[in-house]
Design an enzyme around this catalytic site. Structure first.
Site, mmCIF file in Angstrom:
data_model
loop_
_atom_site.group_PDB
_atom_site.id
_atom_site.type_symbol
_atom_site.label_atom_id
_atom_site.label_comp_id
_atom_site.label_asym_id
_atom_site.label_seq_id
_atom_site.Cartn_x
_atom_site.Cartn_y
_atom_site.Cartn_z
ATOM 1 C CE LYS A 1 -3.372 -4.529 -3.738
ATOM 2 N NZ LYS A 1 -2.333 -4.608 -4.586
ATOM 3 C CG ASN B 1 -5.752 -6.883 -8.161
ATOM 4 O OD1 ASN B 1 -6.057 -7.830 -8.416
ATOM 5 N ND2 ASN B 1 -4.884 -6.081 -8.887
ATOM 6 C CG ASP C 1 -1.417 -6.588 -7.670
ATOM 7 O OD1 ASP C 1 -1.905 -5.626 -8.385
ATOM 8 O OD2 ASP C 1 -1.511 -6.514 -6.396
ATOM 9 N N GLY D 1 10.336 -7.263 0.572
ATOM 10 C CA GLY D 1 9.083 -6.689 1.022
ATOM 11 C C GLY D 1 8.259 -8.235 0.956
ATOM 12 N N GLY E 1 4.544 -7.717 1.873
ATOM 13 C CA GLY E 1 3.121 -7.065 1.927
ATOM 14 C C GLY E 1 2.250 -7.543 0.950
ATOM 15 N N GLY E 2 1.165 -6.937 0.631
ATOM 16 C CA GLY E 2 0.023 -7.447 -0.095
ATOM 17 C C GLY E 2 0.746 -7.439 -1.658
ATOM 18 N NE ARG F 1 9.474 -2.438 8.490
ATOM 19 C CZ ARG F 1 8.714 -1.266 8.513
ATOM 20 N NH1 ARG F 1 9.453 -0.129 8.287
ATOM 21 N NH2 ARG F 1 7.463 -1.240 8.373
ATOM 22 N NE ARG G 1 3.265 -6.979 6.518
ATOM 23 C CZ ARG G 1 2.663 -5.900 5.865
ATOM 24 N NH1 ARG G 1 1.597 -6.133 5.084
ATOM 25 N NH2 ARG G 1 2.997 -4.745 5.938
ATOM 26 C CE1 TYR H 1 1.845 3.451 -10.144
ATOM 27 C CE2 TYR H 1 1.760 6.077 -10.403
ATOM 28 C CZ TYR H 1 1.222 4.584 -9.932
ATOM 29 O OH TYR H 1 -0.038 4.861 -9.719
ATOM 30 N N GLY I 1 7.069 0.757 -11.683
ATOM 31 C CA GLY I 1 5.531 -0.069 -11.631
ATOM 32 C C GLY I 1 4.484 0.292 -12.469
#
Ligand code: NDP
Length: 282
Positions: A65, A86, A107, A132, A134-135, A157, A161, A224, A246
């Site tokens: 992404k 995306n 998203d 999280g 991330g992307g 974590r 990022r 999911y 999801g």
């Protein structure tokens, strides 16, 4: 035949071809939608080849992404805020030897529509705990802020990022929190969202849930099927009133991509029900 595709690595699991085929049938549009597996170092070349072969648009999934954002001629404001794309929309007429792409990120709108419209949860004024950075988190965080959440605590974590995402969001409602940090000073949270890919790697995760949760708090996992279970089970045992995976977001983000490509917003409920039946049947 209009050509579309989803790029990922891996991508064999992607439901996007089935979703877009169902939308296309519903809207009377003939299209071909393929899966294209491209390793990170081959992604830009694979997109160029797809465009050269007449591709009109594409979805982009893990891990491409951010790379997709970098190869676009223009970005929508929501994709620029996310730093992640995306959805690629062809800018030229399809004949050019050097295709130009507009990048968008659907998203966030996908998650917000699913949570608000399918599950009837209020986001305006909600206090949200997002695990999280991330992307996927980058895509959903701006949409949550636009939906009027009162507070957005982001836990990740890795520190790097996390810091990058919080800096890019640049909003006083957003606070970073290190994984495993004490949260006793935090307000009560209404919604906890897991946007990590931890369960996909079968990692044994101690989920960093906030210590203060509203009586009828809701849990959402962007994955999911089996990959949503570890987090949703942990949330259930901490008293979550509702657990949402999801799948609805997946269908809604696809519907928004479809609208960008074809100018028609498809109905999503039948497609969601079809995928849910398939998932439940294993
Ligand atoms: P990224 O690779 O960009 O980010 C992964 C995130 O997960 C990072 O925050 C990473 O933390 C964290 N993470 C990975 N492994 C662990 C672990 N063992 N313990 C703790 N944290 C971990 O992935 P995406 O953000 O693009 O995707 C995340 C998930 O969201 C995927 O499962 C994807 O399928 C799902 N998704 C669902 C969508 C839908 O429509 N339903 C749409 C988009 C994504 P760190 O920074 O420390 O590495």
């Amino acid at each position: 035949m209009l050509r579309y595709a989803v790029f990922g690595h891996p991508v064999a699991h992607s439901r996007s071809p089935a979703i877009h085929a169902a939308f296309a049938a519903q809207c009377g549009i003939a299209l071909d939608y393929a899966r294209i597996d491209a390793a990170p170092d081959a992604f830009a070349q694979a997109v160029a080849r797809f465009g050269h072969d007449g591709g009109r648009g594409a979805n982009v999934t893990l891990p491409h992404k951010a790379a997709a954002a970098a190869l676009c001629t223009s970005l929508s404001p929501r994709a620029a805020r996310a730093g992640a794309v995306n959805t690629l929309v062809r800018l030229d007429d399809g004949d050019a030897s050097t295709p130009r792409w507009h990048g968008d990120n659907t998203d966030g709108v996908g998650l917000v529509r699913d949570v608000r419209e399918r599950h009837d949860l209020a986001l305006d004024g909600a206090r949200v705990w997002l695990i999280g950075a991330g992307g996927a988190a980058a895509g959903v965080a701006p949409a949550l802020l636009d939906a009027g959440v009162a507070r957005l605590v982001v836990v990740n974590r890795g520190a790097e990022r996390l810091a990058q995402l919080v800096a890019r969001l640049d909003d006083p409602r957003v606070q970073p929190r290190a994984w495993g940090d004490g949260v006793d000073d935090a307000p009560v949270f209404d919604l906890v969202i897991n946007s990590t890919s931890a369960a996909r790697d079968a990692a044994d995760v101690e989920w960093p849930l906030p210590s203060s949760l509203a009586p009828r708090w809701a849990a959402v996992d962007l994955g999911y099927g089996a990959s949503a279970r570890p987090f949703l089970d942990a949330a259930g045992s901490r008293g979550a009133a509702v657990g949402i995976d999801g799948l609805g977001m997946l269908v809604e983000q696809a519907a928004e991509s479809f609208r960008l490509w074809h100018g028609i917003a498809p109905h999503t409920d039948d497609v969601y029900a079809m995928l849910r039946r398939e998932l439940d049947a294993g």
